[in-house]
Design a protein around this motif. Structure first.
Motif, PDB file in Angstrom:
ATOM      1  N   VAL A 181      33.658  25.611   8.565  1.00 59.22           N
ATOM      2  CA  VAL A 181      34.097  26.420   7.451  1.00 59.22           C
ATOM      3  C   VAL A 181      32.932  26.774   6.540  1.00 59.22           C
ATOM      4  N   THR A 182      32.069  25.834   6.261  1.00 65.89           N
ATOM      5  CA  THR A 182      30.948  26.058   5.358  1.00 65.89           C
ATOM      6  C   THR A 182      29.947  27.011   5.985  1.00 65.89           C
ATOM      7  N   LYS A 183      29.633  28.072   5.248  1.00 66.55           N
ATOM      8  CA  LYS A 183      28.615  29.010   5.714  1.00 66.55           C
ATOM      9  C   LYS A 183      27.258  28.320   5.653  1.00 66.55           C
ATOM     10  N   ARG A 184      26.463  28.501   6.675  1.00 64.88           N
ATOM     11  CA  ARG A 184      25.161  27.841   6.765  1.00 64.88           C
ATOM     12  C   ARG A 184      24.028  28.860   6.768  1.00 64.88           C
ATOM     13  N   ILE A 185      22.886  28.409   6.313  1.00 63.61           N
ATOM     14  CA  ILE A 185      21.666  29.210   6.415  1.00 63.61           C
ATOM     15  C   ILE A 185      21.332  29.345   7.895  1.00 63.61           C
ATOM     16  N   GLN A 186      21.039  30.564   8.328  1.00 61.58           N
ATOM     17  CA  GLN A 186      20.675  30.818   9.715  1.00 61.58           C
ATOM     18  C   GLN A 186      19.178  30.544   9.876  1.00 61.58           C
ATOM     19  N   LEU A 187      18.872  29.436  10.538  1.00 59.72           N
ATOM     20  CA  LEU A 187      17.495  28.955  10.619  1.00 59.72           C
ATOM     21  C   LEU A 187      16.565  29.922  11.344  1.00 59.72           C
ATOM     22  N   THR A 188      17.039  30.554  12.399  1.00 62.73           N
ATOM     23  CA  THR A 188      16.148  31.455  13.140  1.00 62.73           C
ATOM     24  C   THR A 188      15.784  32.674  12.299  1.00 62.73           C
ATOM     25  N   ALA A 189      16.723  33.185  11.516  1.00 60.06           N
ATOM     26  CA  ALA A 189      16.446  34.342  10.658  1.00 60.06           C
ATOM     27  C   ALA A 189      15.616  33.953   9.444  1.00 60.06           C
ATOM     28  N   SER A 190      15.722  32.711   9.027  1.00 56.29           N
ATOM     29  CA  SER A 190      15.046  32.267   7.806  1.00 56.29           C
ATOM     30  C   SER A 190      13.564  31.964   8.000  1.00 56.29           C
ATOM     31  N   LEU A 191      13.156  31.738   9.223  1.00 60.34           N
ATOM     32  CA  LEU A 191      11.745  31.483   9.518  1.00 60.34           C
ATOM     33  C   LEU A 191      11.387  32.266  10.790  1.00 60.34           C
ATOM     34  N   PRO A 192      11.263  33.593  10.647  1.00 59.56           N
ATOM     35  CA  PRO A 192      11.093  34.444  11.822  1.00 59.56           C
ATOM     36  C   PRO A 192       9.851  34.131  12.660  1.00 59.56           C
ATOM     37  N   GLN A 193       8.788  33.626  12.036  1.00 57.56           N
ATOM     38  CA  GLN A 193       7.586  33.296  12.807  1.00 57.56           C
ATOM     39  C   GLN A 193       7.894  32.174  13.805  1.00 57.56           C
ATOM     40  N   ALA A 194       8.600  31.164  13.351  1.00 58.17           N
ATOM     41  CA  ALA A 194       8.962  30.061  14.246  1.00 58.17           C
ATOM     42  C   ALA A 194       9.931  30.548  15.319  1.00 58.17           C
ATOM     43  N   HIS A 195      10.870  31.399  14.939  1.00 53.58           N
ATOM     44  CA  HIS A 195      11.815  31.961  15.902  1.00 53.58           C
ATOM     45  C   HIS A 195      11.076  32.714  17.002  1.00 53.58           C
ATOM     46  N   ARG A 196      10.104  33.516  16.609  1.00 51.94           N
ATOM     47  CA  ARG A 196       9.316  34.259  17.613  1.00 51.94           C
ATOM     48  C   ARG A 196       8.573  33.295  18.549  1.00 51.94           C
ATOM     49  N   GLN A 197       8.085  32.189  18.011  1.00 57.14           N
ATOM     50  CA  GLN A 197       7.368  31.222  18.845  1.00 57.14           C
ATOM     51  C   GLN A 197       8.315  30.520  19.817  1.00 57.14           C
ATOM     52  N   VAL A 198       9.527  30.201  19.380  1.00 57.83           N
ATOM     53  CA  VAL A 198      10.499  29.598  20.293  1.00 57.83           C
ATOM     54  C   VAL A 198      10.900  30.622  21.358  1.00 57.83           C
ATOM     55  N   LEU A 199      11.050  31.885  20.962  1.00 55.19           N
ATOM     56  CA  LEU A 199      11.339  32.940  21.951  1.00 55.19           C
ATOM     57  C   LEU A 199      10.204  33.061  22.968  1.00 55.19           C
ATOM     58  N   ALA A 200       8.961  32.974  22.501  1.00 52.67           N
ATOM     59  CA  ALA A 200       7.812  33.042  23.412  1.00 52.67           C
ATOM     60  C   ALA A 200       7.816  31.845  24.363  1.00 52.67           C
ATOM     61  N   LEU A 201       8.117  30.656  23.844  1.00 57.14           N
ATOM     62  CA  LEU A 201       8.227  29.467  24.697  1.00 57.14           C
ATOM     63  C   LEU A 201       9.328  29.661  25.728  1.00 57.14           C
ATOM     64  N   HIS A 202      10.461  30.167  25.273  1.00 60.34           N
ATOM     65  CA  HIS A 202      11.581  30.449  26.173  1.00 60.34           C
ATOM     66  C   HIS A 202      11.136  31.381  27.308  1.00 60.34           C
ATOM     67  N   SER A 203      10.441  32.447  26.965  1.00 58.94           N
ATOM     68  CA  SER A 203       9.961  33.403  27.977  1.00 58.94           C
ATOM     69  C   SER A 203       8.986  32.755  28.948  1.00 58.94           C
ATOM     70  N   THR A 204       8.105  31.910  28.434  1.00 58.65           N
ATOM     71  CA  THR A 204       7.143  31.198  29.284  1.00 58.65           C
ATOM     72  C   THR A 204       7.868  30.302  30.283  1.00 58.65           C
ATOM     73  N   VAL A 205       8.868  29.583  29.805  1.00 56.26           N
ATOM     74  CA  VAL A 205       9.616  28.669  30.672  1.00 56.26           C
ATOM     75  C   VAL A 205      10.452  29.444  31.691  1.00 56.26           C
ATOM     76  N   GLU A 206      11.051  30.549  31.288  1.00 54.86           N
ATOM     77  CA  GLU A 206      11.810  31.385  32.226  1.00 54.86           C
ATOM     78  C   GLU A 206      10.890  31.897  33.348  1.00 54.86           C
ATOM     79  N   ALA A 207       9.686  32.324  32.985  1.00 51.00           N
ATOM     80  CA  ALA A 207       8.721  32.794  33.984  1.00 51.00           C
ATOM     81  C   ALA A 207       8.300  31.651  34.904  1.00 51.00           C
ATOM     82  N   ALA A 208       8.097  30.463  34.348  1.00 52.99           N
ATOM     83  CA  ALA A 208       7.726  29.302  35.167  1.00 52.99           C
ATOM     84  C   ALA A 208       8.840  28.949  36.143  1.00 52.99           C
ATOM     85  N   ALA A 209      10.083  29.031  35.699  1.00 51.36           N
ATOM     86  CA  ALA A 209      11.223  28.747  36.586  1.00 51.36           C
ATOM     87  C   ALA A 209      11.270  29.766  37.717  1.00 51.36           C
TER      88      ALA A 209
END
Length: 156
Positions: free
Chosen positions: A3-31
């Motif tokens: 029920v409680t609205k929460r701060i969206q962490l990925t939108a709140s720190l876009p630089q970190a979000h982009r880095q996790v997305l880059a890690l995700h892409s790296t791991v997908e390519a490795a798989a």
């Protein structure tokens, strides 16, 4: 809960979000480079997301798995994979590893029998990609659950 609205962490720190997305892409390519079936990787993502209670990720990865041709039956039964013969030896090993890695806070170990099971049916390169895939989805789950990330079409 939910029920409680929460701060969206990925939108709140876009630089970190982009880095996790880059890690995700790296791991997908490795798989892909390791020759892992993309449907197996999606099963790993779904199972970790089920264990972590991340509705956003369960929703996203069940849809992704279906787009790759995974059957609804196998998706529905994923949380009971040990109780059915619908999953291959490799899938069982990958799911056991995923569960052990996801439950690290509780169990504080990946048991030797799970490690031996996985390394018996996957190459080193495949094992590394699977372990990283489990790590990345657990990261996304923690961000999604903490933020109570709404499903597509739900109000934020």
């Amino acid at each position: 809960m939910g029920v409680t609205k929460r701060i969206q962490l990925t939108a709140s720190l876009p630089q970190a979000h982009r880095q996790v997305l880059a890690l995700h892409s790296t791991v997908e390519a490795a798989a892909a480079d390791a020759g892992l079936d993309p449907r197996l990787v999606e099963l790993v993502k779904i199972r970790a997301s089920q264990l972590n209670g991340c509705a956003f990720c369960v929703d996203a990865h069940t849809r992704d798995a279906r787009e790759l041709g995974e059957s609804e039956r196998r998706i529905y039964l994923l949380n009971a994979w040990r109780e059915t013969k619908l999953y291959t030896e490799q899938e069982r090993a990958a799911l056991a590893l995923t569960e052990a890695m996801t439950m690290l806070p509780r169990d504080q170990d990946v048991p030797d029998d799970v490690y031996d099971q996985v390394t018996a049916v996957f190459t080193e390169q495949q094992y590394v990609a699977l372990a990283w895939a489990a790590t990345v989805i657990n990261t996304w789950n923690r961000l999604g659950v903490t933020s109570r990330k709404p499903l597509p079409g739900e109000a934020a």
